[in-house]
Design an enzyme around this catalytic site. Structure first.
Site, PDB file in Angstrom:
ATOM      1  N   ASP A 143      12.065  19.713   9.117  1.00  0.00           N
ATOM      2  CA  ASP A 143      10.317  18.967   8.261  1.00  0.00           C
ATOM      3  C   ASP A 143       9.426  19.975   7.280  1.00  0.00           C
ATOM      4  O   ASP A 143       9.045  20.264   6.281  1.00  0.00           O
ATOM      5  CB  ASP A 143       9.209  18.089   8.859  1.00  0.00           C
ATOM      6  CG  ASP A 143       8.065  17.688   8.857  1.00  0.00           C
ATOM      7  OD1 ASP A 143       8.285  16.457   7.584  1.00  0.00           O
ATOM      8  OD2 ASP A 143       7.357  18.397   8.401  1.00  0.00           O
ATOM      9  N   ALA A 170       7.104  15.114   5.277  1.00  0.00           N
ATOM     10  CA  ALA A 170       8.706  15.324   4.581  1.00  0.00           C
ATOM     11  C   ALA A 170       9.337  14.132   5.278  1.00  0.00           C
ATOM     12  O   ALA A 170      10.443  13.381   4.218  1.00  0.00           O
ATOM     13  CB  ALA A 170       9.401  16.438   4.800  1.00  0.00           C
ATOM     14  N   ASP A 171       9.574  14.179   6.409  1.00  0.00           N
ATOM     15  CA  ASP A 171      10.003  13.440   7.580  1.00  0.00           C
ATOM     16  C   ASP A 171       9.618  11.287   7.423  1.00  0.00           C
ATOM     17  O   ASP A 171      10.977  11.024   6.836  1.00  0.00           O
ATOM     18  CB  ASP A 171      10.508  13.187   8.884  1.00  0.00           C
ATOM     19  CG  ASP A 171      11.585  14.581   9.605  1.00  0.00           C
ATOM     20  OD1 ASP A 171      11.976  14.455   9.069  1.00  0.00           O
ATOM     21  OD2 ASP A 171      10.426  15.006  10.156  1.00  0.00           O
ATOM     22  N   ILE A 172       8.291  12.034   7.102  1.00  0.00           N
ATOM     23  CA  ILE A 172       8.060   9.965   7.090  1.00  0.00           C
ATOM     24  C   ILE A 172       8.282   9.639   5.449  1.00  0.00           C
ATOM     25  O   ILE A 172       8.635   8.915   5.078  1.00  0.00           O
ATOM     26  CB  ILE A 172       6.595  10.035   6.756  1.00  0.00           C
ATOM     27  CG1 ILE A 172       6.130  10.099   8.489  1.00  0.00           C
ATOM     28  CG2 ILE A 172       5.702   9.000   7.067  1.00  0.00           C
ATOM     29  CD1 ILE A 172       4.722  11.326   8.906  1.00  0.00           C
ATOM     30  N   GLY A 175      11.787   8.597   4.972  1.00  0.00           N
ATOM     31  CA  GLY A 175      11.720   7.011   5.968  1.00  0.00           C
ATOM     32  C   GLY A 175      11.111   5.926   4.935  1.00  0.00           C
ATOM     33  O   GLY A 175      11.746   5.352   4.964  1.00  0.00           O
TER      34      GLY A 175
END
Length: 396
Positions: A143, A170-172, A175
């Site tokens: 991330d 970044a992950d969120i 997702g």
């Protein structure tokens, strides 16, 4: 009925991006079968022990799922995985290293020949298009690294030091785009009967979220400066200390609010026509001088008194809450946004997913590692002796 009830998602996932996407599918009623490594599982299980011995990231992103342990490199387990996908899956989600899923027989081209309606969502740091892999395809993509590559870190922080966002945005972002693309693919499949491959890149997801500073810096222009918690291009907009040591967050959006702020909050109505401050761009240029004036006006006031004045002037404001404050936030409490979910460590509080629901979202337990392995094997037709043999071979 929950809108995705009856749909099955098989996911080979770890960390945040894919688990966050599939948890939201589970919220909508989908059955999510999470394939994990025997013995250790999703490595996010080991990030910390903050939730009665469970990891905070894992509790957040994995409720309402079934944990199915498989050593996907074991020949016997590979056959089990193939059956699971062919017999059960409507959607396959994975965020393994680029190319790893294809080597396991889970590439879209391989699967779609046998199951044309299957939707496959591949999530990676930099995208995984075999025709256009790009030079970054195989770089590791945590991330923080994506926040840096997407330019987010360069416009976040203080003039002295850039910084990352607290949550793993970044992950969120990846997702969320995986989740919305899967929903769109399901709608398309309902019309055409055909599935598709979805290629989600963390870099592209966060670059989209960073597009305001991108355009602000268009054609070689200077990017927005790093201004801490203050807005880079609107002022006053950010945190200001009160006389009791607390901090108030406030923001102005237009000239009508500026006049009200001078009159009812600062109680210096003549400032509204001060030539230094009569337009937002002037206030941004003179932010240090204006900040000193605001701090001096607030120095004799408590946070509560400043907030009272801001409310009277209809100026947007907020308290700078801690995590402890958010747990007991009066608006979340009043709207009934907290419920309970089960876990291997007992009942835990969980926030209901955003939105209104005619039928409540699915809020089932956070699974123990391998909790559903034997039940899923039985569902696939394996007998007790076969299941025992798979355990003995350490395939599951």
């Amino acid at each position: 009925m929950q809108p995705l009830k009856g749909l099955t998602v098989v996911t080979l996932e770890h960390a945040i991006a894919a688990p966050f996407a599939t948890r939201q599918l589970a919220d909508l009623g989908a059955r999510v079968i999470k394939v994990e490594r025997p013995g250790s599982g999703d490595f996010a299980r080991g990030y910390d022990q903050r939730v009665r011995g469970l990891a905070s990231h894992f509790v957040w992103t994995n409720r309402s799922k079934e944990s199915f342990t498989l050593d996907v490199k074991h020949p016997e387990a590979a056959r089990v995985l193939e059956r699971l996908v062919m017999e059960k899956a409507d959607v396959v989600v994975q965020n393994l290293a680029p190319g790893a899923a294809a080597r396991l027989g889970l590439g879209y081209e391989q699967l779609s020949r046998r199951k044309p309606g299957l939707i496959v969502c591949d999530i990676s740091g930099y995208g995984d298009d075999p025709a256009n892999p790009g030079p970054y395809r195989d770089k590791k993509a945590y991330d923080l690294l994506i926040q840096s590559e997407a330019g987010f870190v360069s416009v976040t922080g203080t003039p002295e030091e850039p910084c990352k966002a607290g949550p793993s945005i970044a992950d969120i972002a990846a997702g969320m785009y995986a989740y919305s693309n899967i929903l769109a693919a399901l709608l398309q499949r309902a019309q055409t009967g055909k599935g598709q491959r979805i290629d989600i890149s963390m870099l592209e997801s966060l670059a989209e979220w960073t597009s305001y500073p991108l355009y602000y810096a268009f054609d070689g222009a200077e990017p927005p400066p790093r201004t801490g918690a203050s807005h880079a291009t609107i002022y006053p907009y950010g945190p200001f200390p009160a006389g009791d040591g607390g901090v108030v967050m406030l923001g102005l959006q237009n000239e009508r609010e500026w006049v009200a702020f001078c009159d009812k909050v600062l109680r210096q109505p003549a400032m509204a026509t001060d030539a230094r401050f009569t337009a937002n761009y002037k206030r941004v240029a003179e932010r240090e001088a204006l900040r000193d004036i605001i701090i001096e006006a607030f120095a004799s006031l408590t946070v509560a008194q400043v907030l009272e004045r801001l409310e009277d002037a209809q100026i947007a404001n907020a308290q700078v809450n801690t995590m402890r404050d958010v747990w007991s936030h009066p608006q979340l409490q009043a709207r009934g946004r907290w419920t309970q979910v089960g876990s291997p460590k007992g009942s835990l509080p969980a926030m209901l997913p955003p939105g209104s629901w005619d039928v409540g979202p699915r809020m089932d337990p956070v699974p123990a590692l391998g909790e559903h392995t034997d039940a899923i094997l039985s569902e696939l037709g394996y007998g007790a002796a076969e299941i025992a043999a798979l355990h003995a071979a350490q395939a599951v």
